[in-house]
Design an enzyme around this catalytic site. Structure first.
Site, PDB file in Angstrom:
ATOM      1  N   HIS A  40       0.805  -1.230   0.000  1.00  0.00           N
ATOM      2  CA  HIS A  40       0.000   0.000   0.000  1.00  0.00           C
ATOM      3  C   HIS A  40       0.835   1.276   0.000  1.00  0.00           C
ATOM      4  O   HIS A  40       0.285   2.369  -0.075  1.00  0.00           O
ATOM      5  CB  HIS A  40      -0.962   0.019   1.178  1.00  0.00           C
ATOM      6  CG  HIS A  40      -0.305   0.297   2.497  1.00  0.00           C
ATOM      7  ND1 HIS A  40       0.358  -0.670   3.201  1.00  0.00           N
ATOM      8  CD2 HIS A  40      -0.187   1.439   3.206  1.00  0.00           C
ATOM      9  CE1 HIS A  40       0.846  -0.123   4.297  1.00  0.00           C
ATOM     10  NE2 HIS A  40       0.542   1.150   4.341  1.00  0.00           N
TER      11      HIS A  40
HETATM   12  C1  UD1 Z   1      -2.348   5.400   6.319  1.00  0.00           C
HETATM   13  C2  UD1 Z   1      -1.061   5.874   6.982  1.00  0.00           C
HETATM   14  C3  UD1 Z   1       0.014   4.813   6.790  1.00  0.00           C
HETATM   15  C4  UD1 Z   1      -0.461   3.433   7.214  1.00  0.00           C
HETATM   16  C5  UD1 Z   1      -1.736   3.103   6.470  1.00  0.00           C
HETATM   17  C6  UD1 Z   1      -2.282   1.745   6.849  1.00  0.00           C
HETATM   18  C7  UD1 Z   1      -0.695   8.316   6.910  1.00  0.00           C
HETATM   19  C8  UD1 Z   1       0.139   9.372   6.287  1.00  0.00           C
HETATM   20  N1  UD1 Z   1      -0.559   7.083   6.373  1.00  0.00           N
HETATM   21  O1  UD1 Z   1      -2.114   5.378   4.932  1.00  0.00           O
HETATM   22  O2  UD1 Z   1       1.129   5.156   7.566  1.00  0.00           O
HETATM   23  O3  UD1 Z   1       0.532   2.467   6.918  1.00  0.00           O
HETATM   24  O4  UD1 Z   1      -2.702   4.114   6.802  1.00  0.00           O
HETATM   25  O5  UD1 Z   1      -3.452   1.475   6.198  1.00  0.00           O
HETATM   26  O6  UD1 Z   1      -1.420   8.591   7.859  1.00  0.00           O
HETATM   27  N2  UD1 Z   1      -9.256   4.571   2.209  1.00  0.00           N
HETATM   28  C9  UD1 Z   1     -10.447   3.892   2.154  1.00  0.00           C
HETATM   29  N3  UD1 Z   1     -10.995   3.481   3.333  1.00  0.00           N
HETATM   30  C10 UD1 Z   1     -10.427   3.754   4.535  1.00  0.00           C
HETATM   31  C11 UD1 Z   1      -9.231   4.463   4.556  1.00  0.00           C
HETATM   32  C12 UD1 Z   1      -8.653   4.861   3.404  1.00  0.00           C
HETATM   33  O7  UD1 Z   1     -10.998   3.631   1.103  1.00  0.00           O
HETATM   34  O8  UD1 Z   1     -10.994   3.349   5.567  1.00  0.00           O
HETATM   35  C13 UD1 Z   1      -8.629   5.004   0.948  1.00  0.00           C
HETATM   36  C14 UD1 Z   1      -9.096   6.338   0.471  1.00  0.00           C
HETATM   37  O9  UD1 Z   1      -9.133   6.318  -0.904  1.00  0.00           O
HETATM   38  C15 UD1 Z   1      -8.001   7.284   0.898  1.00  0.00           C
HETATM   39  C16 UD1 Z   1      -6.786   6.409   0.813  1.00  0.00           C
HETATM   40  O10 UD1 Z   1      -7.247   5.097   1.145  1.00  0.00           O
HETATM   41  O11 UD1 Z   1      -7.918   8.401   0.083  1.00  0.00           O
HETATM   42  C17 UD1 Z   1      -5.679   6.832   1.734  1.00  0.00           C
HETATM   43  O12 UD1 Z   1      -6.073   6.792   3.099  1.00  0.00           O
HETATM   44  P1  UD1 Z   1      -5.191   7.536   4.200  1.00  0.00           P
HETATM   45  O13 UD1 Z   1      -5.687   7.292   5.543  1.00  0.00           O
HETATM   46  O14 UD1 Z   1      -5.016   8.935   3.775  1.00  0.00           O
HETATM   47  O15 UD1 Z   1      -3.781   6.885   4.034  1.00  0.00           O
HETATM   48  P2  UD1 Z   1      -3.326   5.363   3.918  1.00  0.00           P
HETATM   49  O16 UD1 Z   1      -2.748   5.181   2.564  1.00  0.00           O
HETATM   50  O17 UD1 Z   1      -4.373   4.408   4.356  1.00  0.00           O
END
Ligand code: UD1
Length: 365
Positions: free
Chosen positions: A207
Site C-alpha cells: 500500500h
Molecule cells: C495510512 C497511513 C500509513 C499506514 C496506512 C495503513 C498516513 C500518512 N498514512 O495510509 O502510515 O501504513 O494508513 O493502512 O497517515 N481509504 C479507504 N478506506 C479507509 C481508509 C482509506 O478507502 O478506511 C482510501 C481512500 O481512498 C483514501 C486512501 O485510502 O484516500 C488513503 O487513506 P489515508 O488514511 O489517507 O492513508 P493510507 O494510505 O491508508
C-alpha cells in the site's frame, strides 16, 4: 481522578492502543482512560473489524474525518481534536505510530499545554519522502514523553537531544496485541475459506504510495506476483487505495491466479501471517509482526524505520525492482532461510510498562 485520552486514527493504530486500554484497567480508581477515534480510516474492514477483534471499547469520541489530501486530513483532525481537548480537558494525551492523526493530535494538544506521550517514538527511516517519516520527526520534536520499541529509537532520540529522563524503552505494544490474539487466530477459518493450506502460500500486502501510486511501478510489482502465482499460492488482502489503483490502471488481469481478497480483520490477518510460508510486504508494522512470529519477510522498500527486524528478526529489505523481487523470492524458495530472534522486550507486556510509568512518574497518582 486523572483523565488520559489515547488517539487512534488509522488501521495500524488500533493494535497499539488496545493493550494500553486494557492495562489502564488496573488503575481504574485513579485514571479514566478514553479513546478518541479521528476516523482517518472509516471502512468497516479498516476500522470496525479491529475494534471487535481486539475487544476495544467504543471510542468516547468519533471525529469522522475521513480521507483527503495530507493537508486537508491533518487540518480537519487538528480542528476536531482541539474541540475534544477543550471539552475533555485530559491530563495526558497518548498518540501512537506515525500516521497523519498522530502529528495532528500532538500539535493540537501541545499548543493547549496538554502533555503528550508518543508510543513508538524514535523510529526513523531516513527517507523524508515518506509522509510517515515527517510525521515521526515532527511528533518527536514537540511531544513531552517518548515510549520506545527498539534500541534504534533510543539512539535517534538521544542524538536529537530529547530529554533522557522522559525517554522510556518499553517494548512493543503491537506485539502485546499479537500475544492477546494468537489463541483466537488458531480458531480462524480464513485459510479454509480461501482454500489454501498452512505453510504453502505466500502472503502479500502492498500500500506504500511509492509502490502503488504510479502505474509503471505497480505493474512491475504485480507482474512478479503473477509469475509467482503460476507455481505458488499467493494471497493478497488488498488495501482500498491499492485496489482503486489496480482497477483504474486496468491491471486486474495480472492477478487472475492470485487470491485477491479484501483487507482482513486483525485475527484473520494474524492467522494468515502465522501460517504463511513467507510474507512479501511494504508495510511498517508487518515487518515487526512477522519478526515476532519468526515468519520470513521480504520488505519491498529500500529503507526501514524498524532496523531491529533486519538485524535480529526475519526481515530483509530489497529494492522495489522486478529483478530484486525475483531474486529474493527465488532465494526464499530455494536457499536456507535466516533464523530470526525476538527483539528485547517484545514480550507482550509493553503496555503494562507504559501504564505503570504514566501512573507513577507522569501523572504521579
Ligand atoms: C495510512 C497511513 C500509513 C499506514 C496506512 C495503513 C498516513 C500518512 N498514512 O495510509 O502510515 O501504513 O494508513 O493502512 O497517515 N481509504 C479507504 N478506506 C479507509 C481508509 C482509506 O478507502 O478506511 C482510501 C481512500 O481512498 C483514501 C486512501 O485510502 O484516500 C488513503 O487513506 P489515508 O488514511 O489517507 O492513508 P493510507 O494510505 O491508508
Amino acid at each position: 481522578m486523572k483523565r488520559v485520552v489515547s488517539v487512534v486514527g488509522a488501521r495500524p493504530n488500533f493494535m497499539k492502543v488496545a493493550p494500553i486500554d486494557r492495562a489502564f484497567k488496573k488503575y481504574s480508581d485513579k485514571v479514566e482512560h478514553l479513546i478518541v477515534h479521528t476516523g482517518q480510516h472509516y471502512d468497516a474492514k479498516m476500522s470496525d473489524a479491529f475494534f471487535q477483534d481486539l475487544e476495544m471499547p467504543e471510542p468516547a469520541v468519533f471525529l469522522g474525518i475521513g480521507s483527503g489530501s495530507h493537508a486537508d486530513q491533518t487540518a480537519k483532525v487538528i480542528m476536531g481534536f482541539e474541540k475534544v481537548c477543550l471539552d475533555l480537558k485530559p491530563d495526558l494525551v497518548i498518540v501512537v505510530g506515525d500516521v497523519n492523526s498522530t502529528i495532528a493530535c500532538t500539535l493540537t494538544a501541545v499548543k493547549l499545554e496538554i502533555p503528550v506521550a508518543h508510543v513508538e517514538a524514535g523510529l526513523r527511516s531516513g527517507d523524508r519522502k515518506m509522509p510517515e517519516e515527517i510525521n515521526r520527526l515532527a511528533t518527536d520534536a514537540i511531544c513531552d514523553y517518548c515510549f520506545v520499541t527498539e534500541e534504534s529509537g533510543m539512539k535517534f532520540l538521544k542524538e536529537s537531544h530529547f530529554p533522557e529522563d522522559k525517554t522510556f524503552f518499553v517494548g512493543n505494544t503491537m506485539i502485546d496485541s499479537q500475544h492477546f490474539a494468537l489463541a483466537k487466530a488458531e480458531e480462524s477459518n480464513v485459510l479454509k475459506e480461501i482454500g489454501i493450506e498452512a505453510g504453502k502460500y505466500v502472503l502479500v500486502t502492498l500500500h506504500r504510495p511509492s509502490n502503488v501510486d504510479e502505474p509503471e511501478q505497480l505493474q512491475t510489482v504485480l507482474k512478479v506476483l503473477a509469475e509467482l502465482s503460476q507455481h505458488r499460492a499467493v494471497v493478497f488482502p488488498v488495501h482500498p487505495r491499492t485496489r482503486k489503483n489496480i482497477e483504474s490502471f486496468g491491471l486486474n488481469e495480472l492477478l487472475k491466479n492470485v487470491h485477491f481478497i479484501d483487507a482482513q480483520g486483525y485475527i484473520d490477518f494474524l492467522a494468515l501471517m502465522k501460517n504463511a510460508d513467507f510474507v512479501l510486504t511494504d508495510s511498517g508494522g508487518i515487518q515487526e509482526e512477522t519478526t515476532a512470529l519468526k515468519i520470513p519477510c521480504i520488505t519491498v522498500r529500500t529503507t526501514t524505520e524498524r532496523p531491529v527486524t533486519c538485524e535480529i528478526g526475519t526481515n530483509i529489505l530489497i529494492e522495489p525492482t522486478a529483478d530484486a523481487m525475483k531474486t529474493a523470492i527465488d532465494n526464499m524458495l530455494n536457499k536456507p532461510r535466516k533464523a530470526g530472534a525476538i527483539p528485547p522486550m517484545w514480550d507482550g507486556r509493553a503496555a503494562e510498562r507504559i501504564t505503570e510509568i504514566i501512573v507513577s512518574q507522569i501523572l504521579n497518582v
